[in-house]
Every structure is written in structure tokens, then in C-alpha cells.
Scaffold this motif. Sequence first.
Motif, PDB file in Angstrom:
ATOM      1  N   PRO A 196       1.975   3.244 -14.586  1.00 57.19           N
ATOM      2  CA  PRO A 196       2.478   3.425 -13.217  1.00 57.19           C
ATOM      3  C   PRO A 196       3.280   2.230 -12.695  1.00 57.19           C
ATOM      4  O   PRO A 196       4.119   2.390 -11.819  1.00 57.19           O
ATOM      5  CB  PRO A 196       1.205   3.612 -12.379  1.00 57.19           C
ATOM      6  N   MET A 197       3.027   1.051 -13.214  1.00 60.98           N
ATOM      7  CA  MET A 197       3.753  -0.137 -12.761  1.00 60.98           C
ATOM      8  C   MET A 197       5.161  -0.213 -13.355  1.00 60.98           C
ATOM      9  O   MET A 197       6.024  -0.884 -12.806  1.00 60.98           O
ATOM     10  CB  MET A 197       2.975  -1.406 -13.139  1.00 60.98           C
ATOM     11  N   GLU A 198       5.400   0.476 -14.454  1.00 62.69           N
ATOM     12  CA  GLU A 198       6.685   0.370 -15.143  1.00 62.69           C
ATOM     13  C   GLU A 198       7.491   1.656 -15.122  1.00 62.69           C
ATOM     14  O   GLU A 198       8.578   1.712 -15.684  1.00 62.69           O
ATOM     15  CB  GLU A 198       6.448  -0.062 -16.593  1.00 62.69           C
ATOM     16  N   THR A 199       6.974   2.686 -14.498  1.00 64.08           N
ATOM     17  CA  THR A 199       7.633   3.989 -14.502  1.00 64.08           C
ATOM     18  C   THR A 199       8.142   4.315 -13.103  1.00 64.08           C
ATOM     19  O   THR A 199       7.409   4.193 -12.127  1.00 64.08           O
ATOM     20  CB  THR A 199       6.635   5.078 -14.967  1.00 64.08           C
ATOM     21  N   GLN A 200       9.391   4.720 -13.007  1.00 59.88           N
ATOM     22  CA  GLN A 200      10.025   4.988 -11.716  1.00 59.88           C
ATOM     23  C   GLN A 200       9.600   6.316 -11.092  1.00 59.88           C
ATOM     24  O   GLN A 200       9.661   6.465  -9.881  1.00 59.88           O
ATOM     25  CB  GLN A 200      11.557   4.978 -11.881  1.00 59.88           C
ATOM     26  N   PHE A 201       9.189   7.296 -11.902  1.00 59.29           N
ATOM     27  CA  PHE A 201       8.937   8.627 -11.362  1.00 59.29           C
ATOM     28  C   PHE A 201       7.501   8.855 -10.895  1.00 59.29           C
ATOM     29  O   PHE A 201       7.146   9.958 -10.507  1.00 59.29           O
ATOM     30  CB  PHE A 201       9.326   9.719 -12.373  1.00 59.29           C
ATOM     31  N   MET A 202       6.696   7.809 -10.852  1.00 63.09           N
ATOM     32  CA  MET A 202       5.334   7.955 -10.339  1.00 63.09           C
ATOM     33  C   MET A 202       5.375   8.047  -8.808  1.00 63.09           C
ATOM     34  O   MET A 202       6.187   7.396  -8.166  1.00 63.09           O
ATOM     35  CB  MET A 202       4.474   6.750 -10.725  1.00 63.09           C
ATOM     36  N   PRO A 203       4.488   8.847  -8.223  1.00 64.05           N
ATOM     37  CA  PRO A 203       4.474   8.943  -6.760  1.00 64.05           C
ATOM     38  C   PRO A 203       4.064   7.615  -6.121  1.00 64.05           C
ATOM     39  O   PRO A 203       3.198   6.918  -6.635  1.00 64.05           O
ATOM     40  CB  PRO A 203       3.443  10.032  -6.476  1.00 64.05           C
ATOM     41  N   GLN A 204       4.696   7.293  -5.019  1.00 58.17           N
ATOM     42  CA  GLN A 204       4.417   6.062  -4.294  1.00 58.17           C
ATOM     43  C   GLN A 204       3.577   6.383  -3.058  1.00 58.17           C
ATOM     44  O   GLN A 204       3.696   7.449  -2.471  1.00 58.17           O
ATOM     45  CB  GLN A 204       5.721   5.384  -3.871  1.00 58.17           C
ATOM     46  N   CYS A 205       2.777   5.423  -2.640  1.00 54.31           N
ATOM     47  CA  CYS A 205       1.933   5.590  -1.449  1.00 54.31           C
ATOM     48  C   CYS A 205       2.785   5.411  -0.201  1.00 54.31           C
ATOM     49  O   CYS A 205       3.356   4.342   0.019  1.00 54.31           O
ATOM     50  CB  CYS A 205       0.795   4.577  -1.472  1.00 54.31           C
ATOM     51  N   LEU A 206       2.856   6.454   0.612  1.00 54.12           N
ATOM     52  CA  LEU A 206       3.650   6.381   1.846  1.00 54.12           C
ATOM     53  C   LEU A 206       3.027   5.429   2.863  1.00 54.12           C
ATOM     54  O   LEU A 206       3.741   4.744   3.588  1.00 54.12           O
ATOM     55  CB  LEU A 206       3.809   7.773   2.451  1.00 54.12           C
ATOM     56  N   PHE A 207       1.704   5.366   2.914  1.00 50.31           N
ATOM     57  CA  PHE A 207       1.024   4.447   3.833  1.00 50.31           C
ATOM     58  C   PHE A 207       1.422   3.006   3.502  1.00 50.31           C
ATOM     59  O   PHE A 207       1.772   2.229   4.390  1.00 50.31           O
ATOM     60  CB  PHE A 207      -0.497   4.628   3.730  1.00 50.31           C
ATOM     61  N   HIS A 208       1.399   2.663   2.222  1.00 48.82           N
ATOM     62  CA  HIS A 208       1.774   1.309   1.792  1.00 48.82           C
ATOM     63  C   HIS A 208       3.265   1.055   2.019  1.00 48.82           C
ATOM     64  O   HIS A 208       3.663  -0.031   2.447  1.00 48.82           O
ATOM     65  CB  HIS A 208       1.423   1.108   0.315  1.00 48.82           C
ATOM     66  N   LYS A 209       4.066   2.059   1.769  1.00 47.40           N
ATOM     67  CA  LYS A 209       5.515   1.916   1.925  1.00 47.40           C
ATOM     68  C   LYS A 209       5.900   1.621   3.375  1.00 47.40           C
ATOM     69  O   LYS A 209       6.758   0.786   3.641  1.00 47.40           O
ATOM     70  CB  LYS A 209       6.209   3.197   1.445  1.00 47.40           C
ATOM     71  N   PHE A 210       5.242   2.299   4.332  1.00 42.72           N
ATOM     72  CA  PHE A 210       5.604   2.145   5.735  1.00 42.72           C
ATOM     73  C   PHE A 210       4.871   1.012   6.453  1.00 42.72           C
ATOM     74  O   PHE A 210       5.387   0.446   7.402  1.00 42.72           O
ATOM     75  CB  PHE A 210       5.393   3.455   6.492  1.00 42.72           C
ATOM     76  N   THR A 211       3.660   0.669   5.998  1.00 44.06           N
ATOM     77  CA  THR A 211       2.881  -0.352   6.707  1.00 44.06           C
ATOM     78  C   THR A 211       2.765  -1.661   5.945  1.00 44.06           C
ATOM     79  O   THR A 211       2.468  -2.694   6.542  1.00 44.06           O
ATOM     80  CB  THR A 211       1.454   0.148   6.993  1.00 44.06           C
ATOM     81  N   GLY A 212       2.934  -1.604   4.629  1.00 45.89           N
ATOM     82  CA  GLY A 212       2.727  -2.796   3.810  1.00 45.89           C
ATOM     83  C   GLY A 212       1.263  -3.053   3.489  1.00 45.89           C
ATOM     84  O   GLY A 212       0.931  -4.002   2.796  1.00 45.89           O
ATOM     85  N   LEU A 213       0.390  -2.202   4.009  1.00 48.49           N
ATOM     86  CA  LEU A 213      -1.044  -2.318   3.753  1.00 48.49           C
ATOM     87  C   LEU A 213      -1.456  -1.358   2.647  1.00 48.49           C
ATOM     88  O   LEU A 213      -0.803  -0.342   2.418  1.00 48.49           O
ATOM     89  CB  LEU A 213      -1.840  -2.006   5.026  1.00 48.49           C
ATOM     90  N   GLN A 214      -2.561  -1.679   1.987  1.00 52.65           N
ATOM     91  CA  GLN A 214      -3.071  -0.796   0.948  1.00 52.65           C
ATOM     92  C   GLN A 214      -4.028   0.217   1.567  1.00 52.65           C
ATOM     93  O   GLN A 214      -4.910  -0.140   2.339  1.00 52.65           O
ATOM     94  CB  GLN A 214      -3.794  -1.600  -0.116  1.00 52.65           C
ATOM     95  N   CYS A 215      -3.849   1.481   1.215  1.00 58.29           N
ATOM     96  CA  CYS A 215      -4.749   2.520   1.709  1.00 58.29           C
ATOM     97  C   CYS A 215      -6.004   2.557   0.824  1.00 58.29           C
ATOM     98  O   CYS A 215      -6.133   1.791  -0.123  1.00 58.29           O
ATOM     99  CB  CYS A 215      -4.055   3.879   1.738  1.00 58.29           C
ATOM    100  N   ILE A 216      -6.884   3.464   1.116  1.00 59.38           N
ATOM    101  CA  ILE A 216      -8.138   3.590   0.365  1.00 59.38           C
ATOM    102  C   ILE A 216      -7.863   3.906  -1.107  1.00 59.38           C
ATOM    103  O   ILE A 216      -8.550   3.426  -1.995  1.00 59.38           O
ATOM    104  CB  ILE A 216      -9.006   4.691   0.999  1.00 59.38           C
ATOM    105  N   GLY A 217      -6.833   4.703  -1.364  1.00 53.14           N
ATOM    106  CA  GLY A 217      -6.555   5.144  -2.730  1.00 53.14           C
ATOM    107  C   GLY A 217      -5.500   4.346  -3.464  1.00 53.14           C
ATOM    108  O   GLY A 217      -5.212   4.636  -4.632  1.00 53.14           O
ATOM    109  N   CYS A 218      -4.898   3.352  -2.807  1.00 53.63           N
ATOM    110  CA  CYS A 218      -3.868   2.554  -3.483  1.00 53.63           C
ATOM    111  C   CYS A 218      -4.435   1.933  -4.754  1.00 53.63           C
ATOM    112  O   CYS A 218      -5.520   1.368  -4.744  1.00 53.63           O
ATOM    113  CB  CYS A 218      -3.333   1.457  -2.563  1.00 53.63           C
ATOM    114  N   GLY A 219      -3.702   2.058  -5.813  1.00 56.14           N
ATOM    115  CA  GLY A 219      -4.129   1.510  -7.098  1.00 56.14           C
ATOM    116  C   GLY A 219      -4.837   2.515  -7.980  1.00 56.14           C
ATOM    117  O   GLY A 219      -5.186   2.203  -9.113  1.00 56.14           O
ATOM    118  N   SER A 220      -5.044   3.727  -7.489  1.00 55.99           N
ATOM    119  CA  SER A 220      -5.794   4.708  -8.283  1.00 55.99           C
ATOM    120  C   SER A 220      -5.058   5.110  -9.564  1.00 55.99           C
ATOM    121  O   SER A 220      -5.697   5.326 -10.599  1.00 55.99           O
ATOM    122  CB  SER A 220      -6.125   5.942  -7.445  1.00 55.99           C
TER     123      SER A 220
END
Length: 127
Positions: A29-53
Motif C-alpha cells: 500500500p505504501m508503494e502502489t498508487q491505486f490503493m484507496p486513501q483515507c479521506l479523513f487523513h487527507k482533509f484533516t491531516g490526522l489519522q482515523c481509527i482505521g488508518c494503517g489497516s
Amino acid sequence: MRVRRLNIGKWAWMAVAAMFLLFYFLFDPMETQFMPQCLFHKFTGLQCIGCGSQRVVHSLLHGDIEAAFRANALLVVGLPVIQFLIWVEIRRKQNPRLYSIVHRQWVIITAAAILMIWLPVRNILGI
């Protein structure tokens, strides 16, 4: 004579799970462009409960428990609980008493409280 019936739904779920695991084994997931991104992290800069799953799944499939723990410690620690809950759900007709215990209000409130506490803790401590 007992007739065995083919449970297509069960096999379909197993096939989907196998494809999911193969996908996350093959693609980082760190090297692939087509993985879904967390919208919460994208808009707030904070990690959500599931970030990193996604990174947790990839790391565990490669046997890297340390990297999985760094990606989302709560998910790694909670995986046995999640597996148990899935097992209880699958076996709910065979063991309705256990199913009713797991679905009591205090169990659900406790799980929700842990998740709500995890959100600020992981952002404050940088976990």
C-alpha cells in the motif's frame, strides 16, 4: 441417507477472502498508487481509527509484526478479538448463548469507547 448440499455462499466468501489476501500480499500500500486513501487523513491531516489497516494486512502477510504494529497498534492487538467475533457470528445458531453474551449492551459500549479513545491517543502520541 443424508444429502450434502453445496453452500455456494460460503465458497464465494472464501474465494473473495483469498483474492483479498493475495492482492494485499502482492501489492504494498505504501508503494502502489491505486490503493484507496483515507479521506479523513487527507482533509484533516490526522489519522482515523482505521488508518494503517492496509499496511497492517500487508505487513502481517509478510510476517513483519513490528511494521504492522507501527501502522496501527490497536488493529494488531484487536485481531484476535475480531477473529473471535467473526467465529461467534458464524456459529450463532449452534451457540446462541455465547452470541447473546457478545451482543450485550456493555460489550458494544466498551468496544465503542476503546475506539473513541484510540482516535485522539494515536494522534497525540503519534502511534
